[in-house]
Design an enzyme around this catalytic site. Structure first.
Site, PDB file in Angstrom:
ATOM      1  N   ARG A 105       0.844  -1.194   0.000  1.00  0.00           N
ATOM      2  CA  ARG A 105       0.000   0.000   0.000  1.00  0.00           C
ATOM      3  C   ARG A 105       0.880   1.246   0.000  1.00  0.00           C
ATOM      4  NH1 ARG A 105      -1.831   0.948   4.344  1.00  0.00           N
ATOM      5  NH2 ARG A 105      -1.145  -0.837   5.570  1.00  0.00           N
ATOM      6  N   TYR A 254      -1.493  -3.671  -6.685  1.00  0.00           N
ATOM      7  CA  TYR A 254      -1.224  -4.482  -5.489  1.00  0.00           C
ATOM      8  C   TYR A 254      -2.183  -4.260  -4.320  1.00  0.00           C
ATOM      9  CZ  TYR A 254       1.638  -7.500  -2.604  1.00  0.00           C
ATOM     10  OH  TYR A 254       2.090  -8.562  -1.849  1.00  0.00           O
ATOM     11  N   LYS A 263      -9.461  -2.209   1.970  1.00  0.00           N
ATOM     12  CA  LYS A 263      -9.217  -1.044   2.822  1.00  0.00           C
ATOM     13  C   LYS A 263     -10.028   0.173   2.361  1.00  0.00           C
ATOM     14  CE  LYS A 263      -6.915  -3.699   5.155  1.00  0.00           C
ATOM     15  NZ  LYS A 263      -5.647  -3.897   5.787  1.00  0.00           N
ATOM     16  N   HIS A 283     -10.430  -2.269  11.618  1.00  0.00           N
ATOM     17  CA  HIS A 283      -9.336  -3.115  11.132  1.00  0.00           C
ATOM     18  C   HIS A 283      -9.127  -4.227  12.162  1.00  0.00           C
ATOM     19  CE1 HIS A 283      -4.860  -3.214   9.581  1.00  0.00           C
ATOM     20  NE2 HIS A 283      -5.608  -4.121   8.992  1.00  0.00           N
ATOM     21  N   SER A 305      -1.209  -3.405  10.570  1.00  0.00           N
ATOM     22  CA  SER A 305      -0.853  -4.283   9.462  1.00  0.00           C
ATOM     23  C   SER A 305       0.410  -5.074   9.807  1.00  0.00           C
ATOM     24  CB  SER A 305      -0.601  -3.455   8.209  1.00  0.00           C
ATOM     25  OG  SER A 305      -1.769  -2.729   7.889  1.00  0.00           O
ATOM     26  N   CYS A 307       0.901  -7.327  12.064  1.00  0.00           N
ATOM     27  CA  CYS A 307       1.161  -7.458  13.497  1.00  0.00           C
ATOM     28  C   CYS A 307       0.403  -8.603  14.145  1.00  0.00           C
ATOM     29  CB  CYS A 307       0.855  -6.147  14.211  1.00  0.00           C
ATOM     30  SG  CYS A 307       2.028  -4.852  13.804  1.00  0.00           S
ATOM     31  N   GLY A 308      -0.121  -9.529  13.330  1.00  0.00           N
ATOM     32  CA  GLY A 308      -0.595 -10.770  13.931  1.00  0.00           C
ATOM     33  C   GLY A 308      -2.085 -11.064  13.889  1.00  0.00           C
ATOM     34  N   ASN A 311      -2.740 -14.543  12.135  1.00  0.00           N
ATOM     35  CA  ASN A 311      -2.243 -15.615  12.995  1.00  0.00           C
ATOM     36  C   ASN A 311      -3.146 -15.858  14.193  1.00  0.00           C
ATOM     37  OD1 ASN A 311       0.729 -16.758  12.373  1.00  0.00           O
ATOM     38  ND2 ASN A 311       0.398 -14.755  11.421  1.00  0.00           N
ATOM     39  N   ASP A 330      -9.154  -9.694   9.112  1.00  0.00           N
ATOM     40  CA  ASP A 330      -8.643  -8.341   8.834  1.00  0.00           C
ATOM     41  C   ASP A 330      -9.634  -7.217   9.121  1.00  0.00           C
ATOM     42  OD1 ASP A 330      -6.247  -6.962   7.837  1.00  0.00           O
ATOM     43  OD2 ASP A 330      -7.488  -6.334   6.156  1.00  0.00           O
ATOM     44  N   ASN A 421       6.469  -8.224   2.339  1.00  0.00           N
ATOM     45  CA  ASN A 421       5.012  -8.036   2.232  1.00  0.00           C
ATOM     46  C   ASN A 421       4.411  -8.979   1.182  1.00  0.00           C
ATOM     47  OD1 ASN A 421       2.551  -6.733   3.028  1.00  0.00           O
ATOM     48  ND2 ASN A 421       2.621  -5.490   1.167  1.00  0.00           N
ATOM     49  N   SER A 422       5.083 -10.101   0.888  1.00  0.00           N
ATOM     50  CA  SER A 422       4.505 -11.070  -0.046  1.00  0.00           C
ATOM     51  C   SER A 422       3.279 -11.701   0.615  1.00  0.00           C
ATOM     52  CB  SER A 422       5.530 -12.142  -0.412  1.00  0.00           C
ATOM     53  OG  SER A 422       6.045 -12.750   0.748  1.00  0.00           O
ATOM     54  N   ARG A 423       2.323 -12.102  -0.222  1.00  0.00           N
ATOM     55  CA  ARG A 423       1.024 -12.489   0.338  1.00  0.00           C
ATOM     56  C   ARG A 423       0.429 -13.703  -0.363  1.00  0.00           C
ATOM     57  NH1 ARG A 423      -1.476  -8.691   4.344  1.00  0.00           N
ATOM     58  NH2 ARG A 423       0.146  -7.130   4.597  1.00  0.00           N
ATOM     59  N   ARG A 454       3.190  -4.103  18.001  1.00  0.00           N
ATOM     60  CA  ARG A 454       4.568  -4.576  18.185  1.00  0.00           C
ATOM     61  C   ARG A 454       5.287  -3.601  19.089  1.00  0.00           C
ATOM     62  NH1 ARG A 454       6.865  -8.147  14.244  1.00  0.00           N
ATOM     63  NH2 ARG A 454       5.159  -8.759  12.882  1.00  0.00           N
ATOM     64  N   PHE A 547       1.966 -17.071  18.961  1.00  0.00           N
ATOM     65  CA  PHE A 547       1.185 -18.016  18.145  1.00  0.00           C
ATOM     66  C   PHE A 547       0.222 -18.837  19.019  1.00  0.00           C
ATOM     67  CE2 PHE A 547       5.207 -16.983  15.992  1.00  0.00           C
ATOM     68  CZ  PHE A 547       4.680 -16.344  14.885  1.00  0.00           C
ATOM     69  N   GLY A 548       0.273 -20.182  18.951  1.00  0.00           N
ATOM     70  CA  GLY A 548      -0.672 -21.016  19.709  1.00  0.00           C
ATOM     71  C   GLY A 548      -0.630 -20.752  21.210  1.00  0.00           C
ATOM     72  N   ASN A 550      -0.544 -17.997  22.557  1.00  0.00           N
ATOM     73  CA  ASN A 550      -1.388 -16.834  22.878  1.00  0.00           C
ATOM     74  C   ASN A 550      -2.745 -17.273  23.438  1.00  0.00           C
ATOM     75  OD1 ASN A 550       0.657 -15.130  21.994  1.00  0.00           O
ATOM     76  ND2 ASN A 550      -0.143 -15.006  19.897  1.00  0.00           N
TER      77      ASN A 550
END
Ligand code: GTP
Ligand code: SPV
Ligand code: MN
Length: 641
Positions: A105, A254, A263, A283, A305, A307-308, A311, A330, A421-423, A454, A547-548, A550
């Site tokens: 973005r 993109y 967005k 968001h 963006s 930041c998890g 996940n 998202d 930032n690959s998706r 973060r 991750f798990g 959390n």
């Protein structure tokens, strides 16, 4: 091919007449509708298409139906033209490399147009540059569009995409029509939104969100494409006009720049509609969590963006007996129902998730979701027809790897294999843990809202707000390390209130007041929390496994939303903290829980000062007094540490 419309032009190419049935020939240029029937569309949609057609001058128009056949044919054409390639290791998965100048973005080129600047952004303190969005005047918008759009689709097809944000016909859903000259965008919108001609009927003569997108590469090309990815990076512009519910985006193919449902619509235009209609467009991920005794609750969480959110939404709890299911990763649209419960839908239909860091250990459900019907962008490819990225596996893959830059890659390489930032772009319905109610027309009831970011220093693993107003302050005061999701370089700690800084559709001060106004008698207000999975120790390593794991934090949050959690808190200057044993640490191994919950006085004095400066500089006269009061209360509590 039906030649049904004639665009009559004078030899000097001044446009005279558009959309009239062909009755004469001569110097007429034909308007080709190669798929779909323009005449069957509601008149306002037809005029919208014809008006933009006249501006962009595509060779032909294709009205999308969202069908499997249409998708197959688009993918095949793109493959033929070298825009994507198949990934034979998986089922119907595709690989795209962008022009390296078009990878994220572009916040600096993203603007909102309103009659006055103050409607869009608070007036910063004199001498300070505003960072809460970019305003463009209606006149400048017209000029900018006039500089970019005339003839921008020459030689290309204009696709008409009727799409629904939220389940088709749902009580919280909204509809849009996107015009685009990018097949990649059509294929991605088909995953991320619900494309169906039913949307035309649902819109009828009601308002809808008008979206126009062009990659800005008319044919014949003026310069060769890089990676067969059309774009015009130096002239990118992503514009929003809330009064007209119109989005116009130029120059980028993109993510959030081009998939306009995400967005642009669901957050920027969405937040202005929500403001007007009395609900929230945020968001946020939405997850369902079920306790070992079978009780289920839903939680929404806003992290900036990369930041998890994805996940957390798809996590596999390590705590025995707990289950987490995914409603969305998202965006959340949330509305109080007549019983006073906050209900949320995920307006999207797919995930556009950050690839790096996704592994069978960290997020197995994301990996399982993207084994079929997925478009990968800017990851690395393997010689066995698969994909690769940083943090995907413990060991490098078999065979050879070609990086996102199309260069040979080994573990010795200094450049990353995949762009940070690959998706992956994959259908939500394929997620093994998708929630049974994820498409519920009236949304799922939300019991807790989590903010997070973060924060390498000073911010505890989790804390709870004293009340709604304090929770709104915590959202307003959010900060986080910058990530590759936008053009920011380095790892500065940026203010990112509500994880919405790049996505506010209107003045942030008014947004805060809107959040405060949500708290009304008779409503069941969700509890508000703040989490930080990213605190680092002296060794510069994450202190918390994340991750798990959390799920241990979610368990405490779950308990706090009912009376069984009444005794599980102690007061601290910044909010309620879990009592020492309230977080289950059994089987966790060596983790410094005291360190994770410490509240260093110096850090928090600096933090309150940074928040004060931000509010003064950026929100200035638009800061609601209640939020200012919360800050001064925090400061006096911190001074007593
Ligand atoms: P957007 O799609 O940009 O809005 O991002 P997001 O908020 O969905 O972030 P996502 O879940 O994709 O995570 C971004 C990065 O953070 C990935 O590389 C993850 O591996 C990493 N990450 C996510 N959760 C955790 C966690 O609990 N701990 C640590 N250390 N890293 C995490
Ligand atoms: C984000 O940046 O928050 C994303 C990716 O979710 S994009 O679709 O590019 O906005
Ligand atoms: Mn996001």
């Amino acid at each position: 091919v039906k030649f049904r419309y004639i665009r009559l032009t004078k030899p000097n190419s001044l446009l005279l007449n558009v959309g009239r049935k062909a009755t004469s020939i001569g110097f007429a240029r034909s308007l080709k509708v190669v798929h779909g029937d323009l005449d069957k569309l509601p008149s306002q949609i037809k005029s919208f298409i014809l008006e933009k057609e006249k501006l962009c001058l595509p060779d032909e128009i294709h009205i999308c139906d969202g069908s499997e056949n249409e998708n197959k044919s688009l993918l095949t054409q793109m493959q033929k033209d070298g825009e994507i390639k198949p990934l034979p290791k998986y089922d119907n998965c595709w690989y795209a490399r962008t022009d390296p100048k078009d990878v994220a973005r572009v916040e600096s080129k993203t603007v909102i147009t309103t009659p006055t600047e103050r409607e869009t952004i608070p007036k910063p303190r004199p001498g300070v540059k505003g960072t809460l969005g970019h305003w463009m005047s209606p006149d400048d918008l017209e000029t900018a569009i006039g500089d970019r759009f005339p003839g921008c689709m020459k030689g290309r097809t204009m696709y008409v995409i009727p799409f629904s944000m939220g389940p088709v016909g749902g009580s919280i859903s909204k509809y849009g029509v996107q015009l685009t000259d990018s097949r990649y965008v059509v294929a991605s919108m088909r995953v991320m939104t619900r494309i169906t001609p039913k949307v035309f009927d649902l819109i009828g003569e009601d308002t809808f969100v008008k979206c126009l997108h062009s990659v800005g590469c008319p044919l014949p090309l003026k310069a060769p494409l890089v990676n067969n990815w059309p774009c015009d990076p130096s002239r990118v512009l992503v514009t929003h006009n809330p009064a007209k519910t119109e989005i116009v985006s130029y120059g980028s193919g993109y993510g959030g720049n081009s998939l306009l449902g995400k967005k642009c619509f669901a957050l920027r235009i969405g937040s202005t509609i929500a403001h007007r209609e009395g609900w929230l467009a945020e968001h946020m991920l939405i997850l369902g969590i079920t306790s070992p005794s079978g009780e289920k609750k839903y939680i929404a969480a806003a992290f900036p963006s990369a930041c998890g959110k994805t996940n957390l939404a798809m996590m596999e709890p390590t705590l025995p007996g707990w289950k987490v299911e995914c409603v969305g990763d998202d965006i959340a649209w949330m509305k109080f129902d007549t019983e006073g419960r906050l209900r949320a839908i995920n307006p999207e239909n797919g995930f556009f998730g950050v690839a790096p860091g996704t592994s069978m250990k960290t997020n197995p459900n994301a990996l399982k979701t993207c084994m079929s019907n997925t478009v990968f962008t800017n990851v690395a490819e393997t010689s066995d027809g698969g994909v690769y990225w940083e943090g995907m596996d413990e060991t490098p893959p078999n065979g050879t790897v070609t990086s996102w830059l199309n260069e040979p890659w080994t573990t010795e390489s200094t450049k990353p294999a995949a762009h940070p930032n690959s998706r992956f772009c994959c259908p939500a319905s394929q997620c093994p843990t998708i929630d049974p109610n994820w498409e519920s027309h009236d949304g799922v009831p939300i019991d807790a809202i989590i903010f997070g970011g973060r924060r390498p220093k000073g911010v505890p693993l989790v804390y709870e707000s004293f009340n709604w107003q304090h929770g709104v302050f915590i959202g307003a005061a959010m900060r986080s390390e910058s990530t590759a999701a936008a053009e920011h370089k380095g790892k500065a700690i940026m203010h990112d209130p509500f994880a919405m800084r790049p996505f506010f559709g209107y003045n942030f001060g008014h947004y805060l007041q809107h959040w405060l106004n949500m708290d009304q008698a008779g409503r069941n207000m969700p509890k508000i929390f703040h989490v930080n999975w990213f605190r680092k120790g002296e060794d510069n390593k994450f202190m918390w496994p994340g991750f798990g794991e959390n799920s241990r934090v979610l368990e405490w949050i779950f308990k706090r939303t009912s009376s069984e959690g009444n005794n599980l808190v102690r007061e601290s200057p910044i909010g309620y903290l879990p009592t020492p044993d309230a977080i289950n640490t059994s089987g966790l191994g060596e983790v410094d829980m005291n360190g994770l919950f410490s509240i260093p006085k110096d850090f928090w004095l600096d933090e309150t000062e940074a928040i004060r400066k931000y509010f003064d500089d950026q929100v200035n006269d638009d800061l609601p007094p209640k939020v200012a009061q919360e800050l001064s209360d925090l400061k006096s509590r911190v001074q007593k540490i």
